[in-house]
Design an enzyme around this catalytic site. Structure first.
Site, PDB file in Angstrom:
ATOM      1  N   PRO A   1       0.832  -1.202   0.000  1.00 26.48           N
ATOM      2  CA  PRO A   1       0.000   0.000   0.000  1.00 26.48           C
ATOM      3  C   PRO A   1       0.866   1.251   0.000  1.00 26.48           C
ATOM      4  O   PRO A   1       1.856   1.335   0.718  1.00 26.48           O
ATOM      5  CB  PRO A   1      -0.790  -0.126   1.311  1.00 26.48           C
ATOM      6  N   GLU A   2       0.492   2.226  -0.828  1.00 26.29           N
ATOM      7  CA  GLU A   2       1.240   3.467  -0.901  1.00 26.29           C
ATOM      8  C   GLU A   2       0.472   4.561  -0.179  1.00 26.29           C
ATOM      9  O   GLU A   2      -0.547   4.296   0.461  1.00 26.29           O
ATOM     10  CB  GLU A   2       1.531   3.794  -2.358  1.00 26.29           C
TER      11      GLU A   2
END
Length: 290
Positions: free
Chosen positions: A2-3
Site C-alpha cells: 500500500p502506498e
C-alpha cells in the site's frame, strides 16, 4: 505494498470508528511480525482510549489518551478490518470472504464505544508489517520517522524544497522520488504518473531539474495523490479498504501498467514504454518525457 493514498484511505475509513473507542483487551498471535513487539506493548494499549488516527508517510498512527501512540505499518500484505455485531460497525469482513486464513490474524483489539463492542483485526500473511509504541513527544525522532523527508501533500512542499532535498544527488529522478529521505510516500505507481504528467524522463539526473520543472513535478505529485485518495487508492494485488471495497484509481492510470498503449498527451504519437529501475518497473513515454 500500500502506498500513501491507500494508507490515507485506510486512516480516513477507520477514524470515525476508532476515535473515542476504548481498548479493552489485546490478543497477539504466537508469530512475530517484521520486528518483535516492544516490551510492555500490550500493557500500553489495554485500558487506553484512541483519541486520533492519522498518517505519516506510509504509517498509521493511533494516538492514545496517554503520552504514547501506537504505530502501524501494513508492510506488503497487512490489512485491518473491524468486526462487530452492530449495524453501524459492520465493516465487510473481506479477510475471510477472500479466503485469508484466521491463522494470519496477528493483532486483535477488543474495543468498546458508545455502549457497543467490536474488534479490530490485523491480518498479515507475509508478516512484513509492524506494530510499535512510541512516546508522543519523541515520535518525530523515533527510529521509524527520524530519517523521513517531507510529506508530498504538505502545503509548504514546493519545487524549491524538493530541489533542496535532492541537493547534488545525480541519481535518476524516478529513484530519487522513491527515496523516503527525499520525500515520503509517493511509491512506484504515483511517481510514474507524476513524471508522466510533468513530461520529465524518469532517467533524468535528479539534480538536473530546473526550479520550474520541480514546481511542475510537485504540483503533479499533489494532484495525482489527491485524485488517488478520492478514488480510494489503487487495487493491484493485496490492497483493499478497511471496509473491504477495492480501490478504483487503477482504472485511471495514464502511464503505469500501460505498456504498449498510445500516449494520452495531446499531439504526441508515442507509446508507453516499460523499463526497470532499481528493480522496479517504470512506465513512461519516450517521446514527450524529456
Amino acid at each position: 505494498m500500500p502506498e500513501l493514498p491507500e494508507v490515507e484511505t485506510v486512516c480516513r475509513g477507520l477514524a470515525p470508528y476508532l476515535v473515542g473507542a476504548r481498548i479493552d483487551n489485546v490478543t497477539l498471535s504466537a508469530h512475530r511480525l517484521r520486528f518483535e513487539y516492544p516490551q510492555g506493548f500490550v500493557q500500553s494499549l489495554i485500558g487506553r482510549t484512541i483519541t486520533a488516527v492519522r498518517r505519516r508517510a506510509k504509517y498509521i498512527i493511533a494516538e492514545l489518551d496517554s503520552d504514547q501512540s501506537a504505530i502501524i505499518h501494513l508492510g506488503m500484505s497487512g490489512r485491518i478490518t473491524l468486526v462487530g455485531d452492530g449495524q453501524a460497525l459492520s465493516f465487510d469482513s473481506y479477510l475471510y470472504q477472500t479466503g485469508e486464513k484466521a491463522k494470519h490474524d496477528h493483532v486483535k483489539l477488543d474495543l468498546s464505544k458508545d455502549g457497543k463492542t467490536f474488534q479490530l483485526v490485523y491480518n498479515d500473511p507475509r508478516r512484513f508489517g509492524l506494530w510499535d509504541i512510541a512516546q508522543k513527544a519523541d515520535i518525530d525522532t523515533s527510529k521509524h520517522f527520524a530519517h523521513l523527508g517531507p510529506e508530498p501533500l504538505a502545503s509548504d512542499f514546493n519545487g524549491k524544497k524538493l530541489l533542496a532535498q535532492i541537493g547534488k544527488k545525480a541519481a535518476p529522478i524516478k529513484l530519487a522520488l522513491l527515496n523516503q529521505e527525499i520525500v515520503v510516500g509517493l511509491g512506484n505507481i504515483y511517481v510514474c504518473e507524476a513524471l508522466f504528467m510533468s513530461h520529465i524522463h524518469p532517467e533524468r539526473p535528479a539534480n538536473s531539474l530546473s526550479v520550474k520543472e520541480a514546481d511542475l513535478l510537485v504540483e503533479s505529485s499533489k494532484n495525482i495523490l489527491l485524485r488517488a485518495i478520492e478514488q480510494g487508492g489503487s487495487t493491484l494485488r493485496d490492497f483493499q479498504h478497511a471496509d473491504g471495497n477495492l480501490g478504483g484509481f487503477q482504472n485511471h492510470f495514464l502511464a503505469y501498467d500501460c505498456e504498449g498503449k498510445d500516449c494520452t498527451t495531446p499531439e504526441c504519437n508515442g507509446k508507453i514504454t516499460r523499463i526497470v529501475q532499481g528493480g522496479r518497473s517504470t512506465f513512461f513515454c519516450p517521446e514527450c518525457q524529456k
